[in-house]
Design a protein around this motif. Sequence first.
Motif, PDB file in Angstrom:
ATOM      1  N   VAL A  48       2.808  26.986  32.050  1.00  0.00           N
ATOM      2  CA  VAL A  48       2.261  25.762  31.482  1.00  0.00           C
ATOM      3  C   VAL A  48       3.229  25.317  30.389  1.00  0.00           C
ATOM      4  O   VAL A  48       3.390  26.003  29.378  1.00  0.00           O
ATOM      5  CB  VAL A  48       0.842  25.976  30.905  1.00  0.00           C
ATOM      6  N   ASP A  49       3.873  24.179  30.620  1.00  0.00           N
ATOM      7  CA  ASP A  49       4.886  23.659  29.697  1.00  0.00           C
ATOM      8  C   ASP A  49       4.253  22.603  28.796  1.00  0.00           C
ATOM      9  O   ASP A  49       3.819  21.553  29.260  1.00  0.00           O
ATOM     10  CB  ASP A  49       6.037  23.057  30.508  1.00  0.00           C
ATOM     11  N   LEU A  50       4.197  22.913  27.515  1.00  0.00           N
ATOM     12  CA  LEU A  50       3.662  21.995  26.517  1.00  0.00           C
ATOM     13  C   LEU A  50       4.778  21.525  25.586  1.00  0.00           C
ATOM     14  O   LEU A  50       4.555  21.242  24.416  1.00  0.00           O
ATOM     15  CB  LEU A  50       2.549  22.670  25.717  1.00  0.00           C
ATOM     16  N   ASP A  51       5.998  21.475  26.091  1.00  0.00           N
ATOM     17  CA  ASP A  51       7.189  21.034  25.370  1.00  0.00           C
ATOM     18  C   ASP A  51       7.649  22.091  24.366  1.00  0.00           C
ATOM     19  O   ASP A  51       8.567  22.832  24.653  1.00  0.00           O
ATOM     20  CB  ASP A  51       6.962  19.672  24.710  1.00  0.00           C
ATOM     21  N   ASP A  52       7.006  22.191  23.207  1.00  0.00           N
ATOM     22  CA  ASP A  52       7.428  23.165  22.195  1.00  0.00           C
ATOM     23  C   ASP A  52       6.860  24.557  22.452  1.00  0.00           C
ATOM     24  O   ASP A  52       7.304  25.534  21.857  1.00  0.00           O
ATOM     25  CB  ASP A  52       6.996  22.714  20.796  1.00  0.00           C
ATOM     26  N   ILE A  53       5.867  24.632  23.326  1.00  0.00           N
ATOM     27  CA  ILE A  53       5.233  25.910  23.662  1.00  0.00           C
ATOM     28  C   ILE A  53       5.209  26.049  25.179  1.00  0.00           C
ATOM     29  O   ILE A  53       4.820  25.120  25.879  1.00  0.00           O
ATOM     30  CB  ILE A  53       3.800  25.980  23.112  1.00  0.00           C
ATOM     31  N   VAL A  54       5.618  27.208  25.653  1.00  0.00           N
ATOM     32  CA  VAL A  54       5.554  27.498  27.081  1.00  0.00           C
ATOM     33  C   VAL A  54       4.630  28.697  27.267  1.00  0.00           C
ATOM     34  O   VAL A  54       4.843  29.756  26.671  1.00  0.00           O
ATOM     35  CB  VAL A  54       6.954  27.795  27.671  1.00  0.00           C
TER      36      VAL A  54
END
Length: 118
Positions: free
Chosen positions: A80-86
């Motif tokens: 799950v890629d949340l930009d600053d958090i993967v």
Amino acid sequence: MNSKELVQLIARACDDKRAEDIVALDMQDVSLMADYFLVCHGSNERQVQAIARGIKDTMNESDVQIKRMEGFEQARWILVDLDDIVCHIFHKDERHYYNLERLWGDASRVDLYVNENG
């Protein structure tokens, strides 16, 4: 909401779906791809999918956009890629095989404020 607060929120969403061994790694000094990696696992495919859905629902409630989600159908390793958090949601067998915590051993662990199940 900053990245550190968001990683806590995601960890609680994982914990709500009984994710096991939830670990957050601070990637800021180690990699340019993300500020944090969150790693956890479920004991079967249905649970792995439920954890991913839990993250998605929590992000929708918080108006945080998920950039991309991969691996949901197979549910062996959902990213799950949340930009600053993967977020890496593994099936238990795959987690031990890939061992991201060891691979990214230079990254420091983040204290998470969840009720650990695993």
